[in-house]
Design a protein around this motif. Structure first.
Motif, PDB file in Angstrom:
ATOM      1  N   TYR A 104      -0.422  -4.776   2.355  1.00 17.73           N
ATOM      2  CA  TYR A 104      -1.762  -4.244   2.108  1.00 17.73           C
ATOM      3  C   TYR A 104      -2.565  -4.181   3.395  1.00 17.73           C
ATOM      4  N   TRP A 105      -2.535  -5.231   4.165  1.00 19.25           N
ATOM      5  CA  TRP A 105      -3.304  -5.251   5.412  1.00 19.25           C
ATOM      6  C   TRP A 105      -2.873  -4.143   6.351  1.00 19.25           C
ATOM      7  N   LYS A 106      -1.565  -3.889   6.408  1.00 20.68           N
ATOM      8  CA  LYS A 106      -1.050  -2.848   7.293  1.00 20.68           C
ATOM      9  C   LYS A 106      -1.183  -1.456   6.693  1.00 20.68           C
ATOM     10  N   GLY A 107      -1.503  -1.393   5.411  1.00 13.74           N
ATOM     11  CA  GLY A 107      -1.553  -0.091   4.748  1.00 13.74           C
ATOM     12  C   GLY A 107      -0.176   0.471   4.491  1.00 13.74           C
ATOM     13  N   ASP A 108       0.814  -0.410   4.313  1.00 14.02           N
ATOM     14  CA  ASP A 108       2.196   0.008   4.123  1.00 14.02           C
ATOM     15  C   ASP A 108       2.456   0.249   2.633  1.00 14.02           C
ATOM     16  N   GLU A 109       2.160   1.449   2.178  1.00 11.99           N
ATOM     17  CA  GLU A 109       2.295   1.765   0.766  1.00 11.99           C
ATOM     18  C   GLU A 109       3.755   1.857   0.328  1.00 11.99           C
ATOM     19  N   GLU A 110       4.645   2.167   1.237  1.00 12.53           N
ATOM     20  CA  GLU A 110       6.066   2.223   0.881  1.00 12.53           C
ATOM     21  C   GLU A 110       6.568   0.844   0.488  1.00 12.53           C
ATOM     22  N   GLN A 111       6.215  -0.181   1.268  1.00  9.95           N
ATOM     23  CA  GLN A 111       6.633  -1.534   0.937  1.00  9.95           C
ATOM     24  C   GLN A 111       5.976  -2.003  -0.362  1.00  9.95           C
ATOM     25  N   LEU A 112       4.717  -1.681  -0.538  1.00  5.44           N
ATOM     26  CA  LEU A 112       4.041  -2.052  -1.772  1.00  5.44           C
ATOM     27  C   LEU A 112       4.706  -1.394  -2.977  1.00  5.44           C
ATOM     28  N   GLY A 113       5.316  -0.250  -2.759  1.00 13.18           N
ATOM     29  CA  GLY A 113       5.936   0.501  -3.842  1.00 13.18           C
ATOM     30  C   GLY A 113       7.060  -0.230  -4.536  1.00 13.18           C
ATOM     31  N   TRP A 114       7.791  -1.086  -3.812  1.00 12.14           N
ATOM     32  CA  TRP A 114       8.877  -1.802  -4.470  1.00 12.14           C
ATOM     33  C   TRP A 114       8.555  -3.286  -4.681  1.00 12.14           C
ATOM     34  N   LEU A 115       7.295  -3.650  -4.470  1.00 15.51           N
ATOM     35  CA  LEU A 115       6.864  -5.022  -4.716  1.00 15.51           C
ATOM     36  C   LEU A 115       5.889  -5.133  -5.879  1.00 15.51           C
ATOM     37  N   THR A 116       5.294  -4.008  -6.297  1.00 18.80           N
ATOM     38  CA  THR A 116       4.253  -4.023  -7.325  1.00 18.80           C
ATOM     39  C   THR A 116       4.527  -2.965  -8.388  1.00 18.80           C
ATOM     40  N   ASP A 117       3.897  -3.132  -9.557  1.00 21.64           N
ATOM     41  CA  ASP A 117       4.043  -2.121 -10.589  1.00 21.64           C
ATOM     42  C   ASP A 117       3.049  -0.985 -10.337  1.00 21.64           C
ATOM     43  N   ALA A 118       3.105   0.038 -11.163  1.00 23.08           N
ATOM     44  CA  ALA A 118       2.353   1.268 -10.895  1.00 23.08           C
ATOM     45  C   ALA A 118       0.851   1.046 -10.845  1.00 23.08           C
ATOM     46  N   ASP A 119       0.309   0.232 -11.734  1.00 22.53           N
ATOM     47  CA  ASP A 119      -1.135   0.054 -11.781  1.00 22.53           C
ATOM     48  C   ASP A 119      -1.655  -0.734 -10.583  1.00 22.53           C
ATOM     49  N   VAL A 120      -0.950  -1.807 -10.243  1.00 16.70           N
ATOM     50  CA  VAL A 120      -1.355  -2.589  -9.065  1.00 16.70           C
ATOM     51  C   VAL A 120      -1.218  -1.736  -7.815  1.00 16.70           C
ATOM     52  N   ARG A 121      -0.132  -0.981  -7.741  1.00 18.92           N
ATOM     53  CA  ARG A 121       0.110  -0.117  -6.575  1.00 18.92           C
ATOM     54  C   ARG A 121      -1.014   0.907  -6.415  1.00 18.92           C
ATOM     55  N   GLU A 122      -1.460   1.482  -7.529  1.00 21.83           N
ATOM     56  CA  GLU A 122      -2.534   2.471  -7.473  1.00 21.83           C
ATOM     57  C   GLU A 122      -3.830   1.844  -6.965  1.00 21.83           C
ATOM     58  N   SER A 123      -4.124   0.633  -7.435  1.00 22.19           N
ATOM     59  CA  SER A 123      -5.329  -0.061  -6.985  1.00 22.19           C
ATOM     60  C   SER A 123      -5.275  -0.308  -5.484  1.00 22.19           C
ATOM     61  N   PHE A 124      -4.134  -0.768  -5.000  1.00 23.83           N
ATOM     62  CA  PHE A 124      -3.975  -1.013  -3.568  1.00 23.83           C
ATOM     63  C   PHE A 124      -4.113   0.277  -2.769  1.00 23.83           C
ATOM     64  N   SER A 125      -3.482   1.340  -3.277  1.00 24.24           N
ATOM     65  CA  SER A 125      -3.516   2.619  -2.567  1.00 24.24           C
ATOM     66  C   SER A 125      -4.935   3.145  -2.441  1.00 24.24           C
ATOM     67  N   GLU A 126      -5.728   2.990  -3.497  1.00 22.56           N
ATOM     68  CA  GLU A 126      -7.117   3.445  -3.447  1.00 22.56           C
ATOM     69  C   GLU A 126      -7.907   2.662  -2.408  1.00 22.56           C
ATOM     70  N   ALA A 127      -7.667   1.343  -2.348  1.00 20.78           N
ATOM     71  CA  ALA A 127      -8.378   0.520  -1.367  1.00 20.78           C
ATOM     72  C   ALA A 127      -7.957   0.873   0.056  1.00 20.78           C
ATOM     73  N   ILE A 128      -6.667   1.138   0.238  1.00 19.58           N
ATOM     74  CA  ILE A 128      -6.166   1.529   1.566  1.00 19.58           C
ATOM     75  C   ILE A 128      -6.776   2.864   1.987  1.00 19.58           C
ATOM     76  N   ALA A 129      -6.827   3.814   1.060  1.00 21.97           N
ATOM     77  CA  ALA A 129      -7.404   5.124   1.360  1.00 21.97           C
ATOM     78  C   ALA A 129      -8.876   5.009   1.733  1.00 21.97           C
ATOM     79  N   ALA A 130      -9.618   4.160   1.017  1.00 25.90           N
ATOM     80  CA  ALA A 130     -11.040   3.978   1.327  1.00 25.90           C
ATOM     81  C   ALA A 130     -11.217   3.357   2.707  1.00 25.90           C
ATOM     82  N   ARG A 131     -10.343   2.449   3.045  1.00 28.11           N
ATOM     83  CA  ARG A 131     -10.410   1.806   4.361  1.00 28.11           C
ATOM     84  C   ARG A 131     -10.133   2.821   5.469  1.00 28.11           C
ATOM     85  N   ARG A 132      -9.144   3.653   5.258  1.00 29.13           N
ATOM     86  CA  ARG A 132      -8.817   4.666   6.268  1.00 29.13           C
ATOM     87  C   ARG A 132      -9.948   5.670   6.426  1.00 29.13           C
TER      88      ARG A 132
END
Length: 218
Positions: A104-132
């Protein structure tokens, strides 16, 4: 345990160690939405989790790392998954905690993709996008995991769920696109209290668990 427990990842995954700030925060850390979804989840072929050696007597060893309310659920899981080892699961959950945090800190959505389920992944992705979009970069470091405790466990349908409370110290810094510090300090670790739930379909050929829910410790 029979294909059920998060345990320490092999050396190749140690290089990927993933951290993230979730749960209760104080001071300067970034926050983002939590997830509370109950769903069975599966993963691809490469994960930081493997089988563990089952305990000889098939019983769950309960100590200060397991809250009393979780004992019955852990026994349910052990009955459904012959050889389940709560201690090995807890060790592995610490490794997953580290990996997901850094992803999450690195914004590595690929790694998050195989560590989290779809809903958690979406939440993380939205936060990463807002940060960027804000032009911000996290320069965080997990100083230590002070404590990890299994606080809840259950079997819901054909899915096993285990909740772990992590008490950790995290040094958090937010930088702008030029690398200037705009918030936080690497010299000031902040106590963080996260409650994460991992899930896995019972009797699945896939031995791995996914992060399916994050919450703040009460």
């Amino acid at each position: 345990m029979v294909a059920v427990v998060l345990i320490a990842m092999v050396a190749a995954f140690l290089a990927l160690r993933l951290y993230m700030v979730l749960g209760k925060r104080s001071g300067h850390e970034e926050s983002f939405p939590t997830q509370a979804e109950d769903r069975a989840v599966t993963q691809g072929a490469t994960r930081p989790v493997t089988d563990a050696v089952p305990p000889k007597d098939g019983l769950i060893a309960l100590d200060s790392s397991v809250e009393p309310g979780a004992a019955a659920g852990l026994r349910q899981i052990a009955q459904a998954e012959n050889g389940f080892d709560a201690a090995a699961f807890l060790d592995g959950s610490k490794s997953a905690y580290r990996m997901i945090l850094e992803a999450y800190w690195k914004g590595d959505e690929e790694q998050l993709g195989w560590l989290t389920d779809a809903d958690v992944r979406e939440s993380f992705s939205e936060a990463i996008a807002a940060r960027r979009a804000a032009g911000e970069v996290l320069d965080n470091r997990l100083v230590t995991i002070e404590k990890a405790v299994i606080s809840a466990a259950s079997v819901e349908g054909r899915t096993a769920r285990i909740t772990v409370r992590f008490d950790a110290d995290i040094a958090a810094v937010t930088r702008d696109s030029a690398g200037n510090v705009i918030n936080g300090s690497m010299d000031d670790a902040v106590p963080t209290h996260d409650v994460w739930t991992f899930a896995r379909p019972l009797k699945s050929n896939d031995p791995n668990w996914l992060l399916v829910e994050t919450d703040e410790a009460s």
